[in-house]
Design an enzyme around this catalytic site. Structure first.
Site, PDB file in Angstrom:
ATOM      1  N   LYS A 126       0.862  -1.182   0.000  1.00  0.00           N
ATOM      2  CA  LYS A 126       0.000   0.000   0.000  1.00  0.00           C
ATOM      3  C   LYS A 126       0.898   1.232   0.000  1.00  0.00           C
ATOM      4  O   LYS A 126       2.047   1.190   0.457  1.00  0.00           O
ATOM      5  CB  LYS A 126      -0.908   0.019   1.234  1.00  0.00           C
ATOM      6  CG  LYS A 126      -2.188   0.799   1.042  1.00  0.00           C
ATOM      7  CD  LYS A 126      -3.193   0.043   0.179  1.00  0.00           C
ATOM      8  CE  LYS A 126      -4.508   0.819   0.050  1.00  0.00           C
ATOM      9  NZ  LYS A 126      -5.516   0.061  -0.721  1.00  0.00           N
ATOM     10  N   ASP A 166      -6.882   4.462  -5.259  1.00  0.00           N
ATOM     11  CA  ASP A 166      -7.485   4.333  -3.932  1.00  0.00           C
ATOM     12  C   ASP A 166      -8.187   5.655  -3.669  1.00  0.00           C
ATOM     13  O   ASP A 166      -8.415   6.432  -4.604  1.00  0.00           O
ATOM     14  CB  ASP A 166      -6.409   4.032  -2.872  1.00  0.00           C
ATOM     15  CG  ASP A 166      -6.996   3.503  -1.562  1.00  0.00           C
ATOM     16  OD1 ASP A 166      -7.221   4.327  -0.654  1.00  0.00           O
ATOM     17  OD2 ASP A 166      -7.251   2.300  -1.453  1.00  0.00           O
TER      18      ASP A 166
END
Length: 446
Positions: A126, A166
């Protein structure tokens, strides 16, 4: 709790005392993994959990850029490369003022298990920045993205680490990031997913997380003698995941009566008009409160938490982490809600999750239920590698199969290891972990 998992968790708490989101995720995951270590003492001998909880690599860097007034701005950039035992790191880039290392470690940790559950060969990671694209001009966003990629490009690649979109990172941002990567490396490869259709993107990627959530919930309900047909549904959020969860749940026969954004929520007893929401959020980039001026009979309420007081059969939290707390869970339970499906990452607090499980509410945890987005990103990687472009129907059919497979893995693991066969939290954590654990054991101490 198993003595080994307890010891590792205590060590994490001591070393990461200031990282509340990461510790919340680690606590939930490690507690549910305890029975695995009872059955596999060889994992402790290999120090498997000690290695599993630590990221393989954390990259942090400054991101200088110049705004439209000619002022130099500096943000922090991150990439947490968590685990590559089963494939290259895969996970989104979040652009939001709240971004910090704790949040990215929690997201990366969850991503490892989520990606494993898809059955596809992708590891977990991430990244992102505390940059806020809201209110910025296209030129400012481009300046930031180019500066961000000027550092990040050294650490990613189609067989190394493949970031995606995202929160805050949509088609515009992915385009700017990809253009800079190509400029710096001279490579035209599938290094980012969520790309535009003209340069390697996949059909159905936009819809994938929301659609996948609904496919998982549908499988969960059918396995327990229930159905989406005729259900009243509350969906929090009004971004990509929420919009397409609304679209698919409506197609499956449910009626969505509420949606929200960071300021408040709307209630429409006749069913939310999704075309109006799409116009406001996707075209005009406006606020959800504008809905009531366009749709008679609807209501707007300031503040987000009140959305959980609306009577519903199914709740789909699709906004952000920890949006659904114990108070919200109690309200849903009192109003007869029989299923909750997490569209966002860890939107329910530990207390809320426990309340749902104790009261017999069917609960679909995010790492399983919202895996459709990353699954379709992996399908985009496959298309890029093969220089192919599949139809929407082909991708959607593969997505349905993947989500069905994820549910079945969760159900099987819950039945084998959990005290309740419907505890899909335990099932998701264990099913995702076992594949990674086997790969880590096979590869030695690395």
């Amino acid at each position: 709790m198993n003595a080994y998992t307890s010891r590792v968790l205590e060590g994490l708490r001591q070393r990461n005392a200031h990282e509340s989101e990461f510790l919340q995720a680690a606590t939930e995951i490690l507690e549910s993994l305890s029975p695995v270590f009872d059955k596999h003492p060889e994992y402790e001998k290999a120090g498997l959990l000690d290695r599993f909880v630590e990221p393989e690599r954390v990259i942090m860097f400054r991101v200088p850029w110049v705004d439209d007034q000619g002022r130099t701005q500096v943000n922090r950039g991150y990439r947490v490369q968590y685990n590559s035992a089963i494939g290259p790191y895969k996970g989104g880039l979040r652009l939001h003022p709240s971004v910090n290392l704790s949040i990215l470690k929690f997201l990366g940790f969850e991503q490892v298990l989520k990606n494993s559950l898809t059955g596809l060969p992708i590891g977990g990671g991430k990244g992102g920045s505390d940059f806020d694209p809201k209110g910025k001009s296209d030129r400012e966003v481009m300046a930031f993205c180019q500066s961000f990629m000027t550092e990040l490009y050294r650490h990613i690649g189609q067989d190394t680490d493949v970031p995606a979109g995202d929160i805050g990172t949509g088609a515009r941002e992915i385009g700017f990031l990809y253009g800079q990567y190509k400029r710096l490396t001279g490579l035209y490869e599938g290094v980012l997913t969520g790309k535009g259709l003209t340069y390697g993107g996949s059909l159905a990627r936009t819809q994938a997380t929301g659609y996948g959530l609904c496919y998982f919930v549908k499988n969960m309900l059918e396995a327990n003698g229930k159905t989406v047909q005729g259900a009243t549904v509350v969906v929090s959020g009004s971004g990509n995941v929420a919009i397409y969860a609304n679209e698919k749940i409506t197609e499956l026969g449910g009626k969505v009566v509420a949606m929200s954004d960071s300021n408040g929520y709307i209630y429409d007893p006749n069913g939310v008009n999704l075309d109006v929401v799409k116009q406001i959020k996707e075209v005009e980039r406006g606020r959800i409160k504008e809905y009531v001026a366009r749709v008679p009979g609807s209501e707007y309420h300031e503040g987000c938490k009140g959305i959980w007081t609306i009577k519903c059969d199914i709740a789909l939290p699709c906004a952000t982490q920890n949006e659904l707390d114990a108070e919200g869970a109690k309200a849903l339970i009192a109003n007869g809600c029989f299923a909750v499906g997490e569209g966002a990452n860890m939107p329910s607090t530990l207390e809320a999750t426990e309340l749902f499980l104790q009261n017999g509410v069917l609960f679909a945890p995010g790492k399983a239920a919202n895996a459709g987005g990353v699954a379709t990103s992996a399908l985009e990687m496959s298309q890029n590698s093969q220089r192919l472009s599949w139809t929407f129907e082909e991708v959607d059919e593969k997505l349905k199969g993947i989500m069905k497979g994820i549910f079945e893995k969760c159900a099987e693991a819950a039945a084998e290891y959990g005290d309740k066969p419907t505890n899909y939290v335990v099932g998701a954590n264990i099913a995702g972990f076992l594949k990674v654990a086997d790969a880590m054991m096979a590869q030695g101490i690395v």
